[in-house]
Motif scaffolding. Structure first.
Motif, PDB file in Angstrom:
ATOM      1  N   LEU A 198       0.821  -1.209   0.000  1.00  0.00           N
ATOM      2  CA  LEU A 198       0.000   0.000   0.000  1.00  0.00           C
ATOM      3  C   LEU A 198       0.859   1.264   0.000  1.00  0.00           C
ATOM      4  N   ARG A 199       0.413   2.255  -0.739  1.00  0.00           N
ATOM      5  CA  ARG A 199       1.032   3.575  -0.704  1.00  0.00           C
ATOM      6  C   ARG A 199       0.098   4.599  -0.055  1.00  0.00           C
ATOM      7  N   THR A 200      -1.146   4.214   0.127  1.00  0.00           N
ATOM      8  CA  THR A 200      -2.124   5.059   0.793  1.00  0.00           C
ATOM      9  C   THR A 200      -1.854   5.063   2.296  1.00  0.00           C
ATOM     10  N   PRO A 201      -1.948   6.208   2.984  1.00  0.00           N
ATOM     11  CA  PRO A 201      -1.790   6.231   4.442  1.00  0.00           C
ATOM     12  C   PRO A 201      -2.765   5.281   5.125  1.00  0.00           C
ATOM     13  N   VAL A 202      -2.306   4.672   6.216  1.00  0.00           N
ATOM     14  CA  VAL A 202      -3.130   3.720   6.958  1.00  0.00           C
ATOM     15  C   VAL A 202      -3.103   4.058   8.444  1.00  0.00           C
ATOM     16  N   CYS A 203      -4.121   3.596   9.152  1.00  0.00           N
ATOM     17  CA  CYS A 203      -4.146   3.714  10.608  1.00  0.00           C
ATOM     18  C   CYS A 203      -5.004   2.597  11.170  1.00  0.00           C
ATOM     19  N   ILE A 204      -4.973   2.472  12.486  1.00  0.00           N
ATOM     20  CA  ILE A 204      -5.795   1.506  13.219  1.00  0.00           C
ATOM     21  C   ILE A 204      -6.878   2.263  13.988  1.00  0.00           C
ATOM     22  N   ALA A 205      -8.094   1.720  14.002  1.00  0.00           N
ATOM     23  CA  ALA A 205      -9.170   2.243  14.854  1.00  0.00           C
ATOM     24  C   ALA A 205      -9.844   1.052  15.518  1.00  0.00           C
ATOM     25  N   SER A 206      -9.608   0.882  16.809  1.00  0.00           N
ATOM     26  CA  SER A 206      -9.993  -0.347  17.501  1.00  0.00           C
ATOM     27  C   SER A 206     -10.816  -0.082  18.754  1.00  0.00           C
ATOM     28  N   SER A 207     -11.720  -1.003  19.046  1.00  0.00           N
ATOM     29  CA  SER A 207     -12.492  -0.937  20.288  1.00  0.00           C
ATOM     30  C   SER A 207     -11.689  -1.421  21.491  1.00  0.00           C
ATOM     31  N   SER A 208     -10.587  -2.123  21.246  1.00  0.00           N
ATOM     32  CA  SER A 208      -9.725  -2.557  22.352  1.00  0.00           C
ATOM     33  C   SER A 208      -8.974  -1.364  22.913  1.00  0.00           C
ATOM     34  N   ASP A 209      -8.419  -1.525  24.126  1.00  0.00           N
ATOM     35  CA  ASP A 209      -7.679  -0.404  24.697  1.00  0.00           C
ATOM     36  C   ASP A 209      -6.293  -0.313  24.061  1.00  0.00           C
ATOM     37  N   LEU A 210      -5.649   0.829  24.255  1.00  0.00           N
ATOM     38  CA  LEU A 210      -4.391   1.115  23.576  1.00  0.00           C
ATOM     39  C   LEU A 210      -3.310   0.119  23.942  1.00  0.00           C
ATOM     40  N   ASP A 211      -3.248  -0.287  25.209  1.00  0.00           N
ATOM     41  CA  ASP A 211      -2.226  -1.244  25.626  1.00  0.00           C
ATOM     42  C   ASP A 211      -2.363  -2.555  24.870  1.00  0.00           C
ATOM     43  N   ARG A 212      -3.607  -3.041  24.738  1.00  0.00           N
ATOM     44  CA  ARG A 212      -3.801  -4.310  24.042  1.00  0.00           C
ATOM     45  C   ARG A 212      -3.447  -4.184  22.567  1.00  0.00           C
ATOM     46  N   VAL A 213      -3.847  -3.091  21.947  1.00  0.00           N
ATOM     47  CA  VAL A 213      -3.570  -2.925  20.519  1.00  0.00           C
ATOM     48  C   VAL A 213      -2.076  -2.843  20.247  1.00  0.00           C
ATOM     49  N   THR A 214      -1.373  -2.033  21.022  1.00  0.00           N
ATOM     50  CA  THR A 214       0.069  -1.910  20.793  1.00  0.00           C
ATOM     51  C   THR A 214       0.782  -3.232  21.081  1.00  0.00           C
ATOM     52  N   PHE A 215       0.327  -3.952  22.094  1.00  0.00           N
ATOM     53  CA  PHE A 215       0.877  -5.274  22.398  1.00  0.00           C
ATOM     54  C   PHE A 215       0.634  -6.228  21.231  1.00  0.00           C
ATOM     55  N   SER A 216      -0.573  -6.225  20.702  1.00  0.00           N
ATOM     56  CA  SER A 216      -0.920  -7.106  19.586  1.00  0.00           C
ATOM     57  C   SER A 216      -0.082  -6.800  18.354  1.00  0.00           C
ATOM     58  N   LEU A 217       0.022  -5.527  18.012  1.00  0.00           N
ATOM     59  CA  LEU A 217       0.795  -5.145  16.830  1.00  0.00           C
ATOM     60  C   LEU A 217       2.256  -5.533  16.978  1.00  0.00           C
ATOM     61  N   SER A 218       2.788  -5.378  18.189  1.00  0.00           N
ATOM     62  CA  SER A 218       4.178  -5.743  18.435  1.00  0.00           C
ATOM     63  C   SER A 218       4.389  -7.247  18.286  1.00  0.00           C
ATOM     64  N   LEU A 219       3.505  -8.049  18.890  1.00  0.00           N
ATOM     65  CA  LEU A 219       3.629  -9.505  18.800  1.00  0.00           C
ATOM     66  C   LEU A 219       3.564  -9.978  17.351  1.00  0.00           C
ATOM     67  N   ALA A 220       2.729  -9.317  16.551  1.00  0.00           N
ATOM     68  CA  ALA A 220       2.509  -9.745  15.168  1.00  0.00           C
ATOM     69  C   ALA A 220       3.457  -9.069  14.181  1.00  0.00           C
ATOM     70  N   ASN A 221       4.417  -8.292  14.692  1.00  0.00           N
ATOM     71  CA  ASN A 221       5.398  -7.595  13.846  1.00  0.00           C
ATOM     72  C   ASN A 221       4.728  -6.637  12.857  1.00  0.00           C
ATOM     73  N   LEU A 222       3.733  -5.911  13.345  1.00  0.00           N
ATOM     74  CA  LEU A 222       2.983  -4.985  12.501  1.00  0.00           C
ATOM     75  C   LEU A 222       3.167  -3.522  12.889  1.00  0.00           C
ATOM     76  N   THR A 223       3.867  -3.260  13.975  1.00  0.00           N
ATOM     77  CA  THR A 223       3.975  -1.894  14.497  1.00  0.00           C
ATOM     78  C   THR A 223       4.475  -0.922  13.447  1.00  0.00           C
ATOM     79  N   GLU A 224       5.474  -1.315  12.687  1.00  0.00           N
ATOM     80  CA  GLU A 224       6.121  -0.404  11.729  1.00  0.00           C
ATOM     81  C   GLU A 224       5.170   0.122  10.668  1.00  0.00           C
ATOM     82  N   PHE A 225       4.134  -0.620  10.360  1.00  0.00           N
ATOM     83  CA  PHE A 225       3.260  -0.228   9.263  1.00  0.00           C
ATOM     84  C   PHE A 225       2.316   0.915   9.630  1.00  0.00           C
TER      85      PHE A 225
END
Length: 220
Positions: A99-126
């Motif tokens: 993708l070249r289009t800007p992306v973001c996350i919008a989640s019903s989970s709390d911020l700690d869980r989302v950042t933890f999830s992205l880190s575990l799945a190696n997705l933080t950089e995106f």
């Protein structure tokens, strides 16, 4: 390319295959509190919703407030389950790399869980820190507040944003925000369950069950 100025991804059940884990933890905890429920009903009631929805429903079931340690116990169980087996949704890393289009996350989970999830799945950089959660707005999904907040911070008009969602609540929220929304049914929580009809009925313009199909629609 995508034809949109922003692509907003839900986190759980879209970029990480987490709903079967977190909903399973919730089911176990509810049963420990003598609430007889099955996994299908957990999905139906709570998929895409924030913790307040759980707390409100607990009060209906038990005629008393949710115990003060309930959320902490649920989050602790989720962390253990995620640490053991959470993975990125199949194909999502290839999609995000393309993708070249800007992306973001919008989640019903709390911020700690989302950042933890992205880190575990190696997705933080995106996502470059562009992570928005229901803690940041007054009303969670199915209200449009979270998606409108994300678009405003990202500097994009709602009608120029595309939302990728796996839940009816998320689809309704995106529709209410005036955004295009596509449904995704590739998560393990949809195995053996028909989800396309509910997402389409709620307003999803398209429904996919593979990230490779989503990539073909967004990258040309």
């Amino acid at each position: 390319m995508s034809g949109f100025d922003l692509i907003i991804f839900d986190c759980d059940g879209v970029v990480v295959d987490s709903e079967i884990l977190s909903c399973g933890c919730l089911l176990t905890l509810l049963r420990q509190h003598e609430i007889e429920i099955d996994l299908a009903e957990v999905y139906q009631r709570f998929l895409g919703r924030n913790f307040q929805t759980v707390a409100d429903q607990y009060r209906v079931w038990r005629n008393e407030p949710v115990p003060g340690d309930f959320r902490a116990k649920w989050e602790a169980a989720i962390r253990l389950a995620f640490s053991a087996s959470l993975a990125a949704m199949p194909g999502v890393i290839d999609l995000l790399k393309s993708l070249r289009t800007p992306v973001c996350i919008a989640s019903s989970s709390d911020l700690d869980r989302v950042t933890f999830s992205l880190s575990l799945a190696n997705l933080t950089e995106f996502f470059g820190g562009h992570v928005f959660t229901s803690q940041m707005v007054k009303r969670g999904k199915p209200a449009p507040d979270l998606f409108l907040h994300a678009a405003a911070v990202m500097g994009v008009a709602p009608e120029r944003a595309l939302v990728i969602e796996d839940s009816v609540a998320g689809v309704i929220a995106a529709q209410a925000a005036g955004m295009t929304v596509w449904g995704f049914t590739g998560g393990a929580h949809y195995a053996g369950r028909e989800g396309r009809t509910a997402l389409e009925t709620s307003g999803a313009a398209q429904v996919f069950d593979k990230m490779s199909d989503l990539k073909r629609s967004l990258v040309s």
